[in-house]
Design an enzyme around this catalytic site. Structure first.
Site, PDB file in Angstrom:
ATOM      1  N   SER A 159      35.819  46.624  44.660  1.00 25.12           N
ATOM      2  CA  SER A 159      34.835  45.884  43.867  1.00 25.12           C
ATOM      3  C   SER A 159      33.915  45.197  44.847  1.00 25.12           C
ATOM      4  CB  SER A 159      35.536  44.842  42.989  1.00 25.12           C
ATOM      5  OG  SER A 159      34.602  43.943  42.420  1.00 25.12           O
ATOM      6  N   TYR A 172      42.008  37.960  42.407  1.00 31.49           N
ATOM      7  CA  TYR A 172      41.352  39.262  42.305  1.00 31.49           C
ATOM      8  C   TYR A 172      40.541  39.549  43.566  1.00 31.49           C
ATOM      9  CZ  TYR A 172      38.365  42.935  40.221  1.00 31.49           C
ATOM     10  OH  TYR A 172      37.700  44.102  39.941  1.00 31.49           O
TER      11      TYR A 172
END
Length: 268
Positions: A159, A172
């Protein structure tokens, strides 16, 4: 009379670029969203695709939709990537059924946006198990089968959160940064076995998971300002990145992060 050496008919036709005919791919987290789109693109390029998720019913519906759109049979492998035994058994079953496993797209990712102080230790461990440890172990299992054929593609979906950070998203962000490091380590460790390891780092995509943010006028206005292309990514726009990294055309691409974010991470 044989054709002249320099005539077009003297040379065999070149293979179609970016084709994956004869390749077998496992895409995790492919019941919807970006995983579904990458699975669709891989199947459309000729790969035999197996999709993973935790919910068998959703997977079966996704496989039926993929078959209808691509004209190819798509298999399912329902298991939790955070369960090492289940992942090992699933990869062994895929290799036994298809005779090989050429492509692993580690796409599963769980997210919990909270300040670090609000996480209990077990909650941190659970997210890390899904987002980092699970993909690490799946890559290890897949590489064992790929090594036997001296060919493989390990594709990790990270990401832009692995490159830049937002407030209240620490676990995350840490896991995605860890996946980037893992991808680079695997690029070094498995290269001599004919296996490349690369990553795709998506930006902001209008997926089902982000539906609430897409509907939020204020947040979409932020996207318009922050992303140079001035819009959300469309889910189908991720598929070509996976096909490229899985293809023979990317045979000398190893240890690379392919960022697909409309230019968000290069803007001041």
């Amino acid at each position: 009379m044989p054709p002249l050496a320099d005539s077009p008919s003297a040379h065999p036709p070149l293979p179609r670029p970016f084709r994956l005919d004869g390749r077998v791919a496992l895409v995790t987290g492919a019941g919807r969203g970006l995983g579904f789109e990458m699975a669709k693109s891989l199947a459309s390029a000729g790969a035999s695709v197996v999709i993973n998720g935790r919910h068998a019913g959703r997977l079966e519906a996704a496989a039926a939709a993929l078959a209808a759109e691509t004209g190819r049979v798509v298999d399912t492998a329902p298991f939790d990537v955070a369960d090492p035994d289940a992942g090992r058994a699933a990869i062994a079953a895929i290799a036994q059924r298809h005779g090989r496993l050429d492509i692993l797209v580690n796409n599963v990712g769980a997210r919990d946006r909270r300040p670090l102080k609000d996480f209990a230790p077990g909650e941190i461990a659970s997210l890390i198990a899904t987002d980092l440890v699970g993909p690490m172990l799946l890559a290890r299992e897949a590489a064992e089968h790929m090594t036997a054929h001296r060919h493989g593609r390990l594709i990790t979906v990270t990401s832009i959160a692995g490159q830049v950070a937002n407030r209240h998203d620490p676990v995350y962000t840490a896991a995605k940064a860890g996946l980037t490091g893992l991808m680079r380590a695997l690029a070094v460790d498995y290269a001599r076995a004919g296996i490349t390891s690369n990553a795709i780092a998506p930006g902001m995509f209008a997926t089902e998971t982000n539906a609430g943010l897409v509907a939020d006028a204020a947040f979409s206005a932020f996207v318009d300002v922050r992303v140079p292309l001035g819009r959300w990514g469309r889910p189908h726009e991720i598929g070509a990145a996976a096909v490229f990294l899985a293809s023979d055309e990317a045979s000398f691409v190893n240890g690379h992060v392919l960022t697909v974010d409309g230019g968000q991470t290069v803007r001041m």
